[in-house]
Write a protein that holds these residues in place. Structure first.
Motif, PDB file in Angstrom:
ATOM      1  N   GLU A 226      -6.430  25.289  26.015  1.00  0.00           N
ATOM      2  CA  GLU A 226      -6.222  25.064  27.443  1.00  0.00           C
ATOM      3  C   GLU A 226      -5.205  23.945  27.584  1.00  0.00           C
ATOM      4  O   GLU A 226      -5.291  22.955  26.862  1.00  0.00           O
ATOM      5  N   GLY A 227      -4.296  24.113  28.514  1.00  0.00           N
ATOM      6  CA  GLY A 227      -3.260  23.086  28.680  1.00  0.00           C
ATOM      7  C   GLY A 227      -3.522  22.244  29.916  1.00  0.00           C
ATOM      8  O   GLY A 227      -4.033  22.725  30.921  1.00  0.00           O
ATOM      9  N   GLU A 228      -3.200  20.979  29.809  1.00  0.00           N
ATOM     10  CA  GLU A 228      -3.271  20.103  30.966  1.00  0.00           C
ATOM     11  C   GLU A 228      -1.923  19.419  31.086  1.00  0.00           C
ATOM     12  O   GLU A 228      -1.430  18.854  30.121  1.00  0.00           O
ATOM     13  N   GLU A 229      -1.347  19.473  32.272  1.00  0.00           N
ATOM     14  CA  GLU A 229      -0.021  18.896  32.442  1.00  0.00           C
ATOM     15  C   GLU A 229      -0.106  17.684  33.346  1.00  0.00           C
ATOM     16  O   GLU A 229      -0.746  17.724  34.394  1.00  0.00           O
ATOM     17  N   GLU A 230       0.527  16.643  32.914  1.00  0.00           N
ATOM     18  CA  GLU A 230       0.549  15.438  33.742  1.00  0.00           C
ATOM     19  C   GLU A 230       2.007  15.074  33.959  1.00  0.00           C
ATOM     20  O   GLU A 230       2.753  14.886  32.999  1.00  0.00           O
ATOM     21  N   ILE A 231       2.399  15.039  35.212  1.00  0.00           N
ATOM     22  CA  ILE A 231       3.813  14.780  35.510  1.00  0.00           C
ATOM     23  C   ILE A 231       3.935  13.379  36.089  1.00  0.00           C
ATOM     24  O   ILE A 231       3.216  13.008  37.011  1.00  0.00           O
ATOM     25  N   LYS A 232       4.825  12.621  35.486  1.00  0.00           N
ATOM     26  CA  LYS A 232       5.034  11.269  36.000  1.00  0.00           C
ATOM     27  C   LYS A 232       6.454  11.152  36.516  1.00  0.00           C
ATOM     28  O   LYS A 232       7.411  11.443  35.807  1.00  0.00           O
ATOM     29  N   ARG A 233       6.546  10.718  37.761  1.00  0.00           N
ATOM     30  CA  ARG A 233       7.879  10.553  38.340  1.00  0.00           C
ATOM     31  C   ARG A 233       8.143   9.073  38.553  1.00  0.00           C
ATOM     32  O   ARG A 233       7.224   8.327  38.839  1.00  0.00           O
ATOM     33  N   LEU A 234       9.370   8.737  38.400  1.00  0.00           N
ATOM     34  CA  LEU A 234       9.750   7.359  38.712  1.00  0.00           C
ATOM     35  C   LEU A 234      10.100   7.315  40.191  1.00  0.00           C
ATOM     36  O   LEU A 234      11.001   8.018  40.636  1.00  0.00           O
ATOM     37  N   VAL A 235       9.341   6.533  40.924  1.00  0.00           N
ATOM     38  CA  VAL A 235       9.669   6.408  42.340  1.00  0.00           C
ATOM     39  C   VAL A 235      10.795   5.387  42.459  1.00  0.00           C
ATOM     40  O   VAL A 235      10.659   4.241  42.041  1.00  0.00           O
ATOM     41  N   PHE A 236      11.890   5.850  42.975  1.00  0.00           N
ATOM     42  CA  PHE A 236      13.067   5.017  43.011  1.00  0.00           C
ATOM     43  C   PHE A 236      12.999   4.068  44.194  1.00  0.00           C
ATOM     44  O   PHE A 236      13.055   2.863  44.067  1.00  0.00           O
ATOM     45  N   TRP A 237      12.807   4.653  45.369  1.00  0.00           N
ATOM     46  CA  TRP A 237      12.727   3.826  46.574  1.00  0.00           C
ATOM     47  C   TRP A 237      12.098   4.662  47.650  1.00  0.00           C
ATOM     48  O   TRP A 237      12.518   5.791  47.900  1.00  0.00           O
ATOM     49  N   ARG A 238      11.061   4.137  48.266  1.00  0.00           N
ATOM     50  CA  ARG A 238      10.315   4.865  49.292  1.00  0.00           C
ATOM     51  C   ARG A 238       9.944   6.240  48.780  1.00  0.00           C
ATOM     52  O   ARG A 238       9.272   6.364  47.786  1.00  0.00           O
ATOM     53  N   ASN A 239      10.403   7.307  49.445  1.00  0.00           N
ATOM     54  CA  ASN A 239      10.038   8.620  48.926  1.00  0.00           C
ATOM     55  C   ASN A 239      11.186   9.289  48.193  1.00  0.00           C
ATOM     56  O   ASN A 239      11.197  10.472  47.972  1.00  0.00           O
ATOM     57  N   ILE A 240      12.167   8.495  47.795  1.00  0.00           N
ATOM     58  CA  ILE A 240      13.259   9.040  47.001  1.00  0.00           C
ATOM     59  C   ILE A 240      12.876   8.874  45.537  1.00  0.00           C
ATOM     60  O   ILE A 240      12.642   7.768  45.062  1.00  0.00           O
ATOM     61  N   THR A 241      12.744   9.989  44.843  1.00  0.00           N
ATOM     62  CA  THR A 241      12.378   9.891  43.437  1.00  0.00           C
ATOM     63  C   THR A 241      13.599  10.192  42.599  1.00  0.00           C
ATOM     64  O   THR A 241      14.482  10.943  43.000  1.00  0.00           O
ATOM     65  N   LEU A 242      13.621   9.604  41.426  1.00  0.00           N
ATOM     66  CA  LEU A 242      14.688   9.898  40.491  1.00  0.00           C
ATOM     67  C   LEU A 242      14.491  11.321  39.981  1.00  0.00           C
ATOM     68  O   LEU A 242      13.348  11.770  39.835  1.00  0.00           O
ATOM     69  N   PRO A 243      15.571  12.038  39.729  1.00  0.00           N
ATOM     70  CA  PRO A 243      15.401  13.425  39.287  1.00  0.00           C
ATOM     71  C   PRO A 243      14.987  13.532  37.819  1.00  0.00           C
ATOM     72  O   PRO A 243      15.311  14.499  37.158  1.00  0.00           O
ATOM     73  N   VAL A 244      14.323  12.532  37.324  1.00  0.00           N
ATOM     74  CA  VAL A 244      13.866  12.558  35.938  1.00  0.00           C
ATOM     75  C   VAL A 244      12.341  12.496  35.969  1.00  0.00           C
ATOM     76  O   VAL A 244      11.759  11.675  36.650  1.00  0.00           O
ATOM     77  N   GLU A 245      11.722  13.405  35.215  1.00  0.00           N
ATOM     78  CA  GLU A 245      10.269  13.417  35.171  1.00  0.00           C
ATOM     79  C   GLU A 245       9.806  13.352  33.730  1.00  0.00           C
ATOM     80  O   GLU A 245      10.444  13.921  32.840  1.00  0.00           O
ATOM     81  N   THR A 246       8.741  12.659  33.530  1.00  0.00           N
ATOM     82  CA  THR A 246       8.105  12.677  32.222  1.00  0.00           C
ATOM     83  C   THR A 246       6.912  13.610  32.318  1.00  0.00           C
ATOM     84  O   THR A 246       6.109  13.486  33.239  1.00  0.00           O
ATOM     85  N   ILE A 247       6.824  14.547  31.395  1.00  0.00           N
ATOM     86  CA  ILE A 247       5.713  15.491  31.425  1.00  0.00           C
ATOM     87  C   ILE A 247       4.902  15.311  30.153  1.00  0.00           C
ATOM     88  O   ILE A 247       5.438  15.398  29.042  1.00  0.00           O
ATOM     89  N   ILE A 248       3.647  14.995  30.326  1.00  0.00           N
ATOM     90  CA  ILE A 248       2.745  14.869  29.186  1.00  0.00           C
ATOM     91  C   ILE A 248       1.830  16.078  29.223  1.00  0.00           C
ATOM     92  O   ILE A 248       1.041  16.242  30.146  1.00  0.00           O
ATOM     93  N   THR A 249       1.971  16.948  28.244  1.00  0.00           N
ATOM     94  CA  THR A 249       1.125  18.125  28.199  1.00  0.00           C
ATOM     95  C   THR A 249       0.125  17.947  27.071  1.00  0.00           C
ATOM     96  O   THR A 249       0.503  17.655  25.935  1.00  0.00           O
ATOM     97  N   THR A 250      -1.154  18.082  27.398  1.00  0.00           N
ATOM     98  CA  THR A 250      -2.192  17.971  26.383  1.00  0.00           C
ATOM     99  C   THR A 250      -2.833  19.337  26.220  1.00  0.00           C
ATOM    100  O   THR A 250      -3.264  19.943  27.200  1.00  0.00           O
ATOM    101  N   TYR A 251      -2.842  19.858  24.986  1.00  0.00           N
ATOM    102  CA  TYR A 251      -3.490  21.131  24.713  1.00  0.00           C
ATOM    103  C   TYR A 251      -4.802  20.854  24.020  1.00  0.00           C
ATOM    104  O   TYR A 251      -4.835  20.162  22.998  1.00  0.00           O
TER     105      TYR A 251
END
Lengths: 93, 413
Positions: free
Chosen positions: B291-316
């Protein structure tokens, strides 16, 4: 001899009127803050300054401070502030 | 002493190294000339001390008479700092430009937020409305009269109860509260059958009853007519009828149980737009079942503007699947429960279940059980339906919009 008598008179005067002696007799006022800081008011200048020993000239005689890492945090005509690890305070004539 | 140090910071001070033999005499001469010294410390060459910059010129005769050498180590304080900045005028200019730009940009609207309504269509409508009034991203804040704006929004949208418009810095916040429209009462309507059944009980509050006890009614048939002495009225009443809703329920004869073994495999990857780069962990999962679990982490740049880079930690997580047969009575029970739940979802909460019949059905495939459940239910089947007063009965009213659950909600034509 005349100076000695005048001094004795002033001491008696200060006692009688309960006036602060440091003002009337030109005595130094020395304040110790634990063994970390020593403040001398009414001094007459430095005689010797080493990190382990400081000698300060007073109106009458001198005071010798023993310690380590002794620094003079500030010095002016009225007062001198010494910081460091104090070990001893001695008065010499 | 703080005020004195502040004074020397503002007028500038120097840190000196004095070398020589009669250093104590040098210090004594300084203080007798009224030079304030601080931070005196010994080092192997001589003593270090600080003094006001303006007193430095007084040192020359003292140094000469005591045969000491004086060297400036540092010049500190505001005047020296400004002197250093004079050589870097562009830096100062840039700094000034930065702050004036920042200040100037604060005069404009940079984002508009509408809250309080869930429908994006209405939000868009309101945004378009205020756009036409000059309220848009990049507009000058001072040109916008907030009171006037909120008045206009509420005038143009009669379905809003309250509007609050305010600035949060460069953000224009519009908070809307929609009106809660009460169900229309008093409009002429009939009560019709929501579904077919046999009338068991009829209580007429307003209107003329059209059916009697024990009578079978079809769906849509008028139960209580909304007329009173020839005049159209809103019919009111309760018509309880026996109905026989039915539904099918299925249950497989076996179930697979998935249990985690505790082993897991983690992959950390970085997503930039379309591309995905794996930073840590192997791409293939070393387990047959997982079973996979995905955790997405976004860098919040400013207010609701997020950087277009995401870190995805997938645990199987590794799982073992065990197939367990379900005994026939258990499977039938589950199928029945599923069917009953399906029926009850369509009934009103006050419906009374009188009887229940479960019929086993031939299943669609081998390892399955299927049942048909028929319930005998006593329920209020009356449902209002509006009509145009001029139109004679039986015609479908135009002024009402049907909603599920028998409630009517009026809208303006």
């Amino acid at each position: 001899m005349g100076r000695q008598r005048a001094r004795a008179l002033r001491s008696e005067l200060a006692d009688f009127f309960e006036l602060p002696k440091d003002i009337l007799l030109d005595l130094p006022r020395i304040t110790l803050l634990g063994n970390l800081r020593l403040v001398i008011e009414n001094h007459r200048g430095l005689i010797q300054y080493e990190p382990v020993q400081i000698r300060v000239c007073l109106e009458k005689g001198e005071v010798v401070l023993q310690g380590s890492n002794l620094n003079i945090s500030l010095i002016s005509k009225e007062e001198i502030v010494i910081d460091g690890q104090l070990k001893g305070v001695e008065f010499h004539d | 002493m703080l005020i004195l140090h502040l004074w020397y910071y503002l007028t500038g001070y120097v840190r000196l190294r004095v070398t020589g033999i009669a250093l104590e005499k040098f210090v004594n001469l300084c203080i007798s000339r009224g030079i304030y010294l601080w931070g005196i410390a010994r080092d192997d060459q001589g003593i270090l001390l600080s003094m006001g910059a303006s007193n430095f010129r007084l040192l020359r005769p003292i140094a000469r008479s005591t045969r000491c050498r004086v060297r400036i180590l540092q010049k500190k304080g505001l005047p020296f700092y400004c002197l250093r900045l004079r050589g870097r005028q562009m830096l100062v200019l840039g700094l000034l430009l930065f702050f004036t730009t920042l200040y100037g940009l604060g005069y404009f609207i940079w984002s508009i937020e509408v809250s309080g309504i869930s429908e994006p269509i209405q939000t868009k409508k309101i945004l378009a409305e205020i756009y036409n009034r000059g309220v848009k991203i990049g507009a000058l804040k001072r040109n916008i009269d907030l009171d006037e704006l909120s008045r206009q929004i509420i005038l143009n949208n009669p379905d809003l109860a309250w509007v609050n418009v305010e600035f949060r810095g460069t953000l224009l916040m519009i908070h809307l509260v929609p009106k809660q429209t009460p169900p229309l009462v008093g409009m002429p309507c009939h009560l019709v059958a929501r579904r077919e059944g046999i009338v068991e009980e009829i209580i007429v509050l307003v209107g003329e009853p059209q059916v009697g006890k024990g009578q079978a009614v079809a769906k849509g048939e008028i139960l209580i007519r909304g007329t009173l002495a020839g005049r159209p009225v809103a019919a009111q009443g309760i018509v309880r009828a026996l109905i026989w809703p039915a539904a099918y329920g299925r249950c497989p004869r076996q179930e697979t149980e998935r249990r985690r073994t505790g082993n897991s495999h983690q992959i950390v990857s970085l997503r930039m737009g379309e591309r995905e780069i794996i930073i840590r962990g192997r791409d293939e999962v070393p387990f047959p079942h997982y079973e996979g679990e995905e955790e997405i982490k976004r860098l919040v740049f400013w207010r609701n503007i997020t950087l277009p880079v995401e870190t995805i930690i997938t645990t199987y997580h590794e799982v073992v699947e065990t197939v367990r047969p379900i005994p026939l009575p258990e499977a039938e029970k589950r199928a029945r429960a599923a069917a009953v739940a399906r029926i009850k979802a369509q009934l009103s909460p006050e419906a009374k279940v009188l009887a229940e019949e479960v019929r086993p059905m031939p299943p669609g495939c081998i390892d399955q059980v299927q049942v048909k459940v028929v319930l005998e239910v006593l329920e209020n089947i009356a449902e209002p339906r509006g009509f145009e007063p001029e139109v004679t009965d039986g015609e479908r009213g135009q002024g009402f919009e049907k909603k599920d659950g028998g409630q009517t909600k009026g809208t303006e034509q």
